[in-house]
Enzyme design. Sequence first.
Site, PDB file in Angstrom:
ATOM      1  N   LYS A 132       0.664   4.464   8.536  1.00  0.00           N
ATOM      2  CA  LYS A 132       1.237   4.825   7.227  1.00  0.00           C
ATOM      3  C   LYS A 132       0.147   4.939   6.171  1.00  0.00           C
ATOM      4  O   LYS A 132       0.075   5.914   5.426  1.00  0.00           O
ATOM      5  CB  LYS A 132       2.280   3.788   6.835  1.00  0.00           C
ATOM      6  CG  LYS A 132       2.908   3.984   5.457  1.00  0.00           C
ATOM      7  CD  LYS A 132       2.261   3.129   4.373  1.00  0.00           C
ATOM      8  CE  LYS A 132       2.482   1.651   4.606  1.00  0.00           C
ATOM      9  NZ  LYS A 132       1.948   0.813   3.486  1.00  0.00           N
TER      10      LYS A 132
ATOM     11  N   LYS B 209      -7.225   1.117  -2.743  1.00  0.00           N
ATOM     12  CA  LYS B 209      -6.816   0.633  -1.415  1.00  0.00           C
ATOM     13  C   LYS B 209      -6.944   1.739  -0.373  1.00  0.00           C
ATOM     14  O   LYS B 209      -7.345   1.489   0.772  1.00  0.00           O
ATOM     15  CB  LYS B 209      -5.372   0.126  -1.463  1.00  0.00           C
ATOM     16  CG  LYS B 209      -4.826  -0.345  -0.100  1.00  0.00           C
ATOM     17  CD  LYS B 209      -5.669  -1.457   0.516  1.00  0.00           C
ATOM     18  CE  LYS B 209      -5.206  -1.811   1.929  1.00  0.00           C
ATOM     19  NZ  LYS B 209      -3.906  -2.466   1.982  1.00  0.00           N
TER      20      LYS B 209
ATOM     21  N   THR C  82       0.872  -1.170   0.000  1.00  0.00           N
ATOM     22  CA  THR C  82       0.000   0.000   0.000  1.00  0.00           C
ATOM     23  C   THR C  82       0.907   1.217   0.000  1.00  0.00           C
ATOM     24  O   THR C  82       1.655   1.455   0.945  1.00  0.00           O
ATOM     25  CB  THR C  82      -0.921   0.014   1.230  1.00  0.00           C
ATOM     26  OG1 THR C  82      -1.740  -1.149   1.198  1.00  0.00           O
ATOM     27  CG2 THR C  82      -1.804   1.259   1.225  1.00  0.00           C
TER      28      THR C  82
END
Length: 291
Positions: free
Chosen positions: A243, A175, A100
Amino acid sequence: MITQQNKIGFVGIGVMGKSMAANLQSEGYSINVYTRTKAKAEELIQNGAAWKSTVKDLANDSDVIITMVGYPSDVEEVYFGSEGILENVKPNSYVIDMTTSKPKLAKKIYEEAAKKNIYSLDAPVSGGDVGAKNGTLAIMVGGDEAAFQEVLPLFDIMGENIVLQGEAGAGQYTKLANQIAIASNMVGVCETIVFAKKAGLNPKTVLKSISTGAAASFSLSNLAPRMLKEDYAPGFYVKHFIKDMSIALESAKELGLSTPGLELSLDLYKELAEKGEKDSGTQALIKLFEE
C-alpha cells in the site's frame, strides 16, 4: 498544551497502534479506544481504557483523536460522513492521522477540519513494531506549528525523532520518501544474505561485519536477523508495505519523477503477496530469493 487532563481517543489498535496507545496510557493519559475488532483492544481495556463502540462515540468524548488505520479508504471512512470524526468532534479539538496515507487526503482533512475550528496534523511514523513498543518511533509531521507544539507531549511519549516537516501533507510526503528508501534497501538486504550463503560464508558473522559500516540500515540490523531465524511474524505487514509503495509511486508520477528501484521492489512484493505472504512481515521477501 495537551495534558493528562485531556482525553485521548485512539482509532486503530493494530500491530503498532496498540503499543502506541499503551505508551500513552502508561504515562497517565485517559484513553478512549475504537477498533473494528474489539478483541485487539482487550489488553488496553483491562488497563483502564474506555471502549467506544463507534467512531462517533469516541469523537464526542475525546479532546485529541489519533488514527492509525490501514489504508487511505479507511482514513476516509473514519474522518468523513455523518458518523465520522470531523462531524462529531468538539471544536478546538485535535485530530492526528498517523496512518501512512495520501498527501492529498491529509490536505483534505486539514482543510475540512479548519472549517470546523479543529486542528489537524498528519504524522505518519517509522520504526516498526519495535519502535512502537519502545516509544522510539520517528514521527514525521505536517500541519501548523502551533498545533504541533500543543500535542508535542504526546509525540514525545510515542517517539524520539520528531520533526515538523512543513504544512499539511508534508508528513505524508516525508513518510513516502522513507518508504522509497526502504524499498530498494530491502531488495539489497535479501540479495546480501543469499550471496553470503552461496559464497559459503556464515551470514550471521557477515551481518556482524557490515551492519555498522557504510551498508548499515534499520533493515540490515533489525530485519536481516529475523530472516536468518526464518521469523516472518509481522513487525510491518507485506500488504501495508505494498500500500505504501503504491501511494509513493502514484505520488512520484504526479511529481513527474521516475523511481525504478521503487517499481522493482513493488513488483517483487506483489509477487510475494500472490504466494500467500500478504500477512507476513516485510522480511519475508527473502523467500523469493531463496527459491
